[in-house]
Design a protein around this motif. Sequence first.
Motif, short mmCIF file in Angstrom:
data_model
loop_
_atom_site.label_atom_id
_atom_site.label_comp_id
_atom_site.label_asym_id
_atom_site.label_seq_id
_atom_site.Cartn_x
_atom_site.Cartn_y
_atom_site.Cartn_z
N LEU A 1 -12.78 -26.90 -49.80
CA LEU A 1 -12.13 -25.82 -48.88
C LEU A 1 -13.09 -25.30 -47.92
N MET A 2 -14.04 -25.01 -48.49
CA MET A 2 -15.12 -24.14 -47.61
C MET A 2 -15.37 -25.06 -46.26
N GLY A 3 -15.56 -26.23 -46.36
CA GLY A 3 -15.83 -26.97 -45.25
C GLY A 3 -14.57 -27.09 -44.24
N MET A 4 -13.40 -27.22 -44.95
CA MET A 4 -12.09 -27.03 -44.31
C MET A 4 -11.79 -26.21 -43.46
N GLN B 1 -23.81 -33.79 -34.61
CA GLN B 1 -22.89 -34.45 -35.74
C GLN B 1 -23.13 -35.66 -36.40
N ASP B 2 -22.84 -35.84 -37.63
CA ASP B 2 -23.06 -36.98 -38.50
C ASP B 2 -22.22 -38.21 -37.68
N ARG B 3 -22.95 -39.27 -37.44
CA ARG B 3 -22.38 -40.44 -36.28
C ARG B 3 -21.66 -41.41 -37.20
N ARG B 4 -21.82 -41.26 -38.58
CA ARG B 4 -21.12 -42.07 -39.56
C ARG B 4 -19.80 -42.18 -39.40
N ILE B 5 -19.05 -40.90 -38.85
CA ILE B 5 -17.72 -40.67 -39.07
C ILE B 5 -17.50 -39.71 -37.72
N ASP B 6 -15.93 -39.94 -37.44
CA ASP B 6 -15.56 -39.02 -36.22
C ASP B 6 -16.31 -39.29 -34.89
N LEU B 7 -16.65 -40.40 -34.63
CA LEU B 7 -17.24 -40.53 -33.23
C LEU B 7 -15.97 -40.27 -32.24
N PRO B 8 -16.36 -39.49 -31.28
CA PRO B 8 -15.14 -39.62 -30.13
C PRO B 8 -14.72 -40.88 -29.95
N THR B 9 -13.55 -40.96 -29.50
CA THR B 9 -12.77 -42.33 -29.22
C THR B 9 -11.65 -42.27 -28.02
N GLY C 1 -10.56 -44.15 -37.53
CA GLY C 1 -9.25 -43.89 -37.06
C GLY C 1 -9.11 -42.28 -37.19
N ALA C 2 -8.32 -41.57 -36.53
CA ALA C 2 -7.88 -40.35 -36.67
C ALA C 2 -7.33 -39.97 -37.91
N ILE C 3 -7.86 -38.79 -38.28
CA ILE C 3 -7.43 -38.41 -39.53
C ILE C 3 -7.19 -36.77 -39.44
N ARG C 4 -5.61 -36.76 -39.73
CA ARG C 4 -4.96 -35.34 -39.74
C ARG C 4 -5.25 -34.72 -41.06
N ARG C 5 -5.58 -33.32 -40.96
CA ARG C 5 -5.96 -32.58 -42.24
C ARG C 5 -4.44 -32.77 -43.05
N PRO C 6 -4.81 -32.95 -44.53
CA PRO C 6 -3.79 -32.99 -45.29
C PRO C 6 -3.26 -31.45 -45.72
N ARG C 7 -2.09 -31.63 -46.12
CA ARG C 7 -1.63 -30.31 -46.71
C ARG C 7 -1.96 -30.10 -48.14
N ILE C 8 -2.69 -29.36 -48.56
CA ILE C 8 -3.44 -29.20 -49.77
C ILE C 8 -2.18 -28.76 -50.99
N ALA D 1 -15.90 -30.11 -42.57
CA ALA D 1 -14.92 -30.65 -43.71
C ALA D 1 -15.45 -32.09 -43.95
N LEU D 2 -15.58 -32.92 -43.00
CA LEU D 2 -15.87 -34.43 -42.90
C LEU D 2 -17.42 -34.41 -43.84
N ARG D 3 -18.41 -33.56 -43.48
CA ARG D 3 -19.47 -33.41 -44.14
C ARG D 3 -19.50 -33.28 -45.76
N ALA D 4 -18.62 -32.33 -45.99
CA ALA D 4 -18.27 -31.95 -47.53
C ALA D 4 -17.80 -33.47 -48.31
N VAL D 5 -16.89 -33.97 -47.54
CA VAL D 5 -16.34 -35.14 -48.38
C VAL D 5 -17.56 -36.21 -48.34
N LEU D 6 -18.19 -36.29 -47.24
CA LEU D 6 -19.19 -37.64 -47.37
C LEU D 6 -20.23 -37.19 -48.39
#
Length: 265
Positions: A89-92, A210-218, A65-72, A99-104
């Motif tokens: 933060l560096m990823g974001m 791109q890491d295909r495990r997350i955020d594939l276009p939809t 699903g779509a994930i909007r960036r949170p307000r930290i 950003a997603l790679r950093a979380v993964l």
Amino acid sequence: MSRIALIAGEGLLAPAVAAALDQPLVYALDHLKPQVAARPFRLERLVPFLDELADQGVTQVVFAGAIRRPRIEPDLFDPRTMTIVPRILMGMQSGDDAALRAVLDVFEESGIAIRSVDEILPDLVPQEGVLTGTPSPRDQKDAARAAEIVAGLGALDIGQGAVVAQGLCLAVEALPGTQAMLDFAKAHAGLKPDPRGAGGVLYKAPKPGQDRRIDLPTIGPDTVSQSAEAGLAGIAWQAGSVILLERANAIARAESAGLFLWARG
């Protein structure tokens, strides 16, 4: 016992994935409104959240699903999560993919494997072929040009889509997303050199590397309707690399509007 957790974003993908899993634990960032029941968590408390997953026996996780960036909120960081803040933060600041790679990376370092949506529901990712309609030679050229543009944007970690009409780029996808891109293309449709010429093509593809495990276009039925409203001739995408939600409904809307749907090889 090994369990799988679903990190749910917004839109129709998360409910589809949840239905395909056997009693998954479902979580979502607390600023999102997923269309599936989910327990909230905050990015500022990521390490305690990972502890909770471990306590629940979770060894695998899937993001859908779509994930909007949170307000930290800096005051909400716990001491252990604070130690990984610079990485996140560096990823974001670098872009969505970074950003997603950093979380993964943080999930994997905690011993949790990341599963991809297309691994769980391969039928959601169409392979090469035209699903409906017929792309004209001009449409095929526009799709090829759009594919070049998306590859260039993706290398800069900007977006996963572009609209090209009669060889000209009308819009590209950036942080606001696909609907904003199509709204922009609709508002500037008058820039097409020949008003009676090719209507244009929406093209989507993952970013290079791109890491295909997350955020594939939809794409889905709403994408089809928005493309029709923008006056486009159809939608093309990189075969085997884009999620198509509610395929039958999307095809029906495309046929009703006279659009083609093409998984381009």
